[in-house]
Design an enzyme around this catalytic site. Sequence first.
Site, PDB file in Angstrom:
ATOM      1  N   LYS A 175       0.824  -1.215   0.000  1.00  0.00           N
ATOM      2  CA  LYS A 175       0.000   0.000   0.000  1.00  0.00           C
ATOM      3  C   LYS A 175       0.860   1.268   0.000  1.00  0.00           C
ATOM      4  O   LYS A 175       2.068   1.214   0.264  1.00  0.00           O
ATOM      5  CB  LYS A 175      -0.945  -0.050   1.206  1.00  0.00           C
ATOM      6  CG  LYS A 175      -1.992  -1.169   1.098  1.00  0.00           C
ATOM      7  CD  LYS A 175      -2.935  -1.125   2.296  1.00  0.00           C
ATOM      8  CE  LYS A 175      -4.031  -2.171   2.178  1.00  0.00           C
ATOM      9  NZ  LYS A 175      -4.940  -2.120   3.353  1.00  0.00           N
TER      10      LYS A 175
ATOM     11  N   TYR B   6     -12.252  -1.826  -3.806  1.00  0.00           N
ATOM     12  CA  TYR B   6     -12.796  -1.964  -2.451  1.00  0.00           C
ATOM     13  C   TYR B   6     -14.331  -1.878  -2.431  1.00  0.00           C
ATOM     14  O   TYR B   6     -14.915  -1.550  -1.386  1.00  0.00           O
ATOM     15  CB  TYR B   6     -12.177  -0.920  -1.524  1.00  0.00           C
ATOM     16  CG  TYR B   6     -10.854  -1.371  -0.905  1.00  0.00           C
ATOM     17  CD1 TYR B   6     -10.765  -2.566  -0.185  1.00  0.00           C
ATOM     18  CD2 TYR B   6      -9.702  -0.607  -1.019  1.00  0.00           C
ATOM     19  CE1 TYR B   6      -9.571  -2.992   0.387  1.00  0.00           C
ATOM     20  CE2 TYR B   6      -8.502  -1.023  -0.444  1.00  0.00           C
ATOM     21  CZ  TYR B   6      -8.444  -2.211   0.257  1.00  0.00           C
ATOM     22  OH  TYR B   6      -7.266  -2.637   0.836  1.00  0.00           O
TER      23      TYR B   6
ATOM     24  N   ASN C 113      -1.932   0.206   6.711  1.00  0.00           N
ATOM     25  CA  ASN C 113      -1.414  -1.025   7.308  1.00  0.00           C
ATOM     26  C   ASN C 113      -0.532  -1.830   6.343  1.00  0.00           C
ATOM     27  O   ASN C 113      -0.423  -3.043   6.457  1.00  0.00           O
ATOM     28  CB  ASN C 113      -2.560  -1.873   7.876  1.00  0.00           C
ATOM     29  CG  ASN C 113      -3.586  -2.237   6.826  1.00  0.00           C
ATOM     30  OD1 ASN C 113      -3.410  -1.928   5.646  1.00  0.00           O
ATOM     31  ND2 ASN C 113      -4.642  -2.904   7.234  1.00  0.00           N
TER      32      ASN C 113
ATOM     33  N   HIS D 121      -2.138  -5.499   1.455  1.00  0.00           N
ATOM     34  CA  HIS D 121      -3.428  -6.172   1.242  1.00  0.00           C
ATOM     35  C   HIS D 121      -3.130  -7.569   0.732  1.00  0.00           C
ATOM     36  O   HIS D 121      -2.186  -7.756  -0.046  1.00  0.00           O
ATOM     37  CB  HIS D 121      -4.262  -5.431   0.193  1.00  0.00           C
ATOM     38  CG  HIS D 121      -5.394  -6.262  -0.343  1.00  0.00           C
ATOM     39  ND1 HIS D 121      -6.616  -6.306   0.269  1.00  0.00           N
ATOM     40  CD2 HIS D 121      -5.448  -7.136  -1.386  1.00  0.00           C
ATOM     41  CE1 HIS D 121      -7.391  -7.167  -0.387  1.00  0.00           C
ATOM     42  NE2 HIS D 121      -6.711  -7.676  -1.402  1.00  0.00           N
TER      43      HIS D 121
ATOM     44  N   GLU E  19      -9.556 -10.559  -7.850  1.00  0.00           N
ATOM     45  CA  GLU E  19      -8.517  -9.533  -7.689  1.00  0.00           C
ATOM     46  C   GLU E  19      -7.357  -9.699  -8.668  1.00  0.00           C
ATOM     47  O   GLU E  19      -6.832  -8.701  -9.179  1.00  0.00           O
ATOM     48  CB  GLU E  19      -8.011  -9.536  -6.245  1.00  0.00           C
ATOM     49  CG  GLU E  19      -9.077  -9.074  -5.262  1.00  0.00           C
ATOM     50  CD  GLU E  19      -8.638  -9.111  -3.812  1.00  0.00           C
ATOM     51  OE1 GLU E  19      -9.350  -8.529  -2.974  1.00  0.00           O
ATOM     52  OE2 GLU E  19      -7.588  -9.728  -3.494  1.00  0.00           O
TER      53      GLU E  19
HETATM   54  P1  GDP Z   1      -7.890  -6.827   5.686  1.00  0.00           P
HETATM   55  O1  GDP Z   1      -8.500  -7.970   4.917  1.00  0.00           O
HETATM   56  O2  GDP Z   1      -7.044  -7.281   6.839  1.00  0.00           O
HETATM   57  O3  GDP Z   1      -7.140  -5.846   4.793  1.00  0.00           O
HETATM   58  O4  GDP Z   1      -9.073  -5.981   6.379  1.00  0.00           O
HETATM   59  P2  GDP Z   1     -10.541  -5.549   5.885  1.00  0.00           P
HETATM   60  O5  GDP Z   1     -10.934  -6.290   4.630  1.00  0.00           O
HETATM   61  O6  GDP Z   1     -11.437  -5.619   7.068  1.00  0.00           O
HETATM   62  O7  GDP Z   1     -10.372  -3.995   5.539  1.00  0.00           O
HETATM   63  C1  GDP Z   1      -9.817  -3.572   4.313  1.00  0.00           C
HETATM   64  C2  GDP Z   1      -8.917  -2.384   4.574  1.00  0.00           C
HETATM   65  O8  GDP Z   1      -9.694  -1.293   5.047  1.00  0.00           O
HETATM   66  C3  GDP Z   1      -7.877  -2.592   5.689  1.00  0.00           C
HETATM   67  O9  GDP Z   1      -6.724  -3.287   5.255  1.00  0.00           O
HETATM   68  C4  GDP Z   1      -7.566  -1.174   6.085  1.00  0.00           C
HETATM   69  O10 GDP Z   1      -6.651  -0.540   5.169  1.00  0.00           O
HETATM   70  C5  GDP Z   1      -8.928  -0.507   5.969  1.00  0.00           C
HETATM   71  N1  GDP Z   1      -9.649  -0.492   7.259  1.00  0.00           N
HETATM   72  C6  GDP Z   1     -10.155  -1.556   7.949  1.00  0.00           C
HETATM   73  N2  GDP Z   1     -10.772  -1.168   9.067  1.00  0.00           N
HETATM   74  C7  GDP Z   1     -10.662   0.197   9.085  1.00  0.00           C
HETATM   75  C8  GDP Z   1     -11.116   1.217  10.004  1.00  0.00           C
HETATM   76  O11 GDP Z   1     -11.742   0.939  11.022  1.00  0.00           O
HETATM   77  N3  GDP Z   1     -10.819   2.518   9.665  1.00  0.00           N
HETATM   78  C9  GDP Z   1     -10.132   2.846   8.539  1.00  0.00           C
HETATM   79  N4  GDP Z   1      -9.864   4.142   8.284  1.00  0.00           N
HETATM   80  N5  GDP Z   1      -9.697   1.923   7.657  1.00  0.00           N
HETATM   81  C10 GDP Z   1      -9.954   0.620   7.925  1.00  0.00           C
END
Ligand code: GDP
Length: 139
Positions: A10, A50, A113, A116, A127
């Site tokens: 990222k 997304y 973070n 992905h 994807e």
């Molecule tokens: P992943 O599969 O571990 O990447 O997590 P998710 O699919 O739940 O979320 C997708 C992405 O959205 C995450 O990798 C973060 O970059 C972002 N994200 C997830 N939760 C949050 C949140 O509570 N706040 C914000 N700003 N971004 C979030």
Amino acid sequence: MAELTFSIIKPDAVANNKVGDILKMVSDAGLTIKATKMIHLTKTQAEGFYAVHSERPFFGELVEYMMSGPCVVSVFEGDNAIKRYRDLMGATNPADAVEGTIRKAFGASIEANACHGSDGPDTAAIEVPYFFSSLELVN
Ligand code: GDP
């Protein structure tokens, strides 16, 4: 059985010059790089990628963040590559990620973070072709 997974390094990790460190962690974990390239996502591309999160409150911020700078998108291959890469990435929130994971080492926040990874075979099947043509995947 060999499996493909899709990865994004990222914008925060690219800006912090961590691409080499992260790809080394992937190689050291025994996954093979099938394809990789640097891209700067447009708003449409980030929203499309997304789309499953479009109802979540942080969707707008997430899209802005994903277009804030270049990313490195890749396809990795290996037995159980999807789970192995998810394990290597660590928890979504770097504060919860265990030692030795990419997010523990390089993630700054729950949003920024570092990486992905596809969360299952159905997701990987969407994807990978979202970013790569079959011609770009080495045999
Ligand atoms: P992943 O599969 O571990 O990447 O997590 P998710 O699919 O739940 O979320 C997708 C992405 O959205 C995450 O990798 C973060 O970059 C972002 N994200 C997830 N939760 C949050 C949140 O509570 N706040 C914000 N700003 N971004 C979030």
